[in-house]
Design an enzyme around this catalytic site. Structure first.
Site: not given
Ligand SMILES: [Zn+2]
Length: 450
Positions: A176-177, A108
């Site tokens: 992840e973000e 992502d």
């Protein structure tokens, strides 16, 4: 055939030749810019898949499935939360009983919009044509380039028929973000992860405009709190004591929190640029409340983002925060939006053979490494907390830090030299013999005091 017909064919032929030449020239230019190097073309193709967090990742899954097939390696897809696939590609080692190496990256990216002032569309992967070519796009630094570098390095090792002693996995995470709930945090407790028997992990680093590669040995963790101050509501003309109002209480909270912030700031200001471990950053990022201009609100909310010093004991930090908030008045509540436990550090010295493996790859390529604790965090904090030692790296030397920024780019040569770097790093790490390596968790150490 009369002369005009002949002239017609001559003209058509000439036009045809022109079209042909034009096509050849354009292709040459396009080939030069986009396709002259298959690794660069692959990165460009990956950038062109818009994987902004919460977007559908099907295209990215297909992209990696095709790449795995091209190398004849196994790919597994695990889904712990809907539309959030975790991908694992496996290059088997000759001794599969040894703990393996996990090369992690996330699929992502953070949002990007052309309207923000991008020189080129952020999901085009535009490559500039000047001598020192650059590839622009969301994910060029964070961190699609690293995913492609891992893959291309492993491909080269395979082509050179260099066998790996330890199994090497490439893991590709979603989410992840925005905190890794559906990605790394779901994956680490799974049977699938346990079965991989990971001995060491590589994760993301950051670009830096210095001629060296920072190696993240630890990450700061994330604490986010919402403070709700409840007070006496009323007409805009009513007049309550300050400490009885929601805004008055919030004012007190902000005063206390900012006094702490002002204590920490000099620690930040005097810290070396590669070491953010010694200070706690505090930011008030959201203030919300109120319904109308002439109504005294009954509740006002504040959201703070706090990144504790890695030396702070988390119980003590919690106690301190609650004291600062609750001493501001009655009827104030705290909600922890995020409260990561402190994560240990990974040993970066000669007693760690995996550190030696990376260091020797860097020395071979005349690259200087510098250990670092970044101000932010990566998935590696969860991995270390799960007992697996990890380093974060991005081979992006002499590159301005543009993670999450407008006009994120990476030099094409920087990208390509990163493949050389990982080729050596992976070869060395996967070759660490059993007798040199200790239990993985013994390379981790706690840094909190008290
Ligand atoms: Zn990232």
């Amino acid at each position: 055939m009369d002369i005009s017909t002949i002239m017609f064919y001559v003209k058509m032929w000439a036009i045809g030749i022109l079209f042909y030449l034009n096509a050849v020239l354009c292709n040459t230019v396009n080939n030069f810019v986009y396709d002259s190097n298959p690794s660069v073309a692959l990165l460009q193709k990956y950038i062109q898949i818009n994987t902004t967090t919460y977007n559908n990742l099907d295209k990215a899954v297909t992209f990696w499935t095709n790449l795995a097939a091209a190398q004849g390696v196994e790919i597994k897809k695990y889904v712990y939360k809907p539309n959030m696939p975790v991908l694992v590609l496996k290059w088997p080692g000759t001794n599969q009983s040894l703990p393996g190496i996990m090369l992690n990256s996330h699929m992502d990216v953070v949002p990007a919009s052309e309207q923000d002032g991008w020189l080129y569309p952020p999901f085009a992967g535009h490559i500039t044509q000047e001598q020192d070519r650059k590839i622009y796009g969301r994910g060029t630094q964070d961190m699609k380039s690293v995913s492609i570098q891992y893959y291309e390095a492993l491909k080269r090792l395979k082509e050179k028929k260099i066998s790996l002693l330890r199994t090497v996995y490439m893991t590709l995470m979603p989410d992840e973000e925005v905190g890794a709930e559906a990605g790394m945090l779901s994956f680490l407790p799974s049977q699938e992860f346990k079965a991989m028997n990971v001995g060491f992990e590589l994760d993301e680093g950051g670009a830096l405009n210095v001629p060296m590669i920072p190696v993240f040995v630890q990450d700061k963790v994330v604490w986010q709190i919402q403070v709700d101050c409840h007070g006496v509501a009323g007409h805009g003309s009513s007049f309550q004591p300050t400490n009885a109002t929601a805004t008055g209480k919030c004012h007190n909270v902000v005063t206390n929190m900012f006094a702490f912030r002002d204590e920490q700031y000099p620690l930040f200001a005097s810290a070396p640029s590669n070491d953010s471990s010694g200070y706690t950053s505090v930011n008030l990022n959201r203030v919300s409340g109120g319904t109308a201009n002439n109504v005294v609100p009954n509740v006002v909310s504040l959201t703070f983002d706090i990144r504790p010093s890695t030396k702070l004991n988390e119980d003590k930090l919690q106690q301190m925060l609650e004291e600062m908030v609750y001493s501001a008045g009655d009827n104030i509540t705290i909600t922890y939006i995020s409260k990561n436990p402190q994560s240990p550090a990974t040993m970066a010295n000669s007693t760690n053979p995996f550190w030696n493996a990376i260091q020797s790859a860097a020395t071979d390529l005349n690259i200087t490494l510098v250990t670092a604790v970044p101000p932010g965090s990566t998935d590696a904090r969860h991995v270390r907390l799960a007992g697996v030692p990890a380093f974060g790296m991005a081979p992006q030397r002499n590159t301005p830090t543009l993670l999450h920024a407008v006009n994120e780019y990476l030099g094409v040569n920087t990208f390509l030299s990163g493949i050389d770097f990982y080729e050596k790093v992976i070869k060395n790490m996967a070759s660490v013999p059993a007798n040199l390596a200790r239990n993985p968790s013994s390379y981790l150490y706690n840094t909190t005091i008290g």
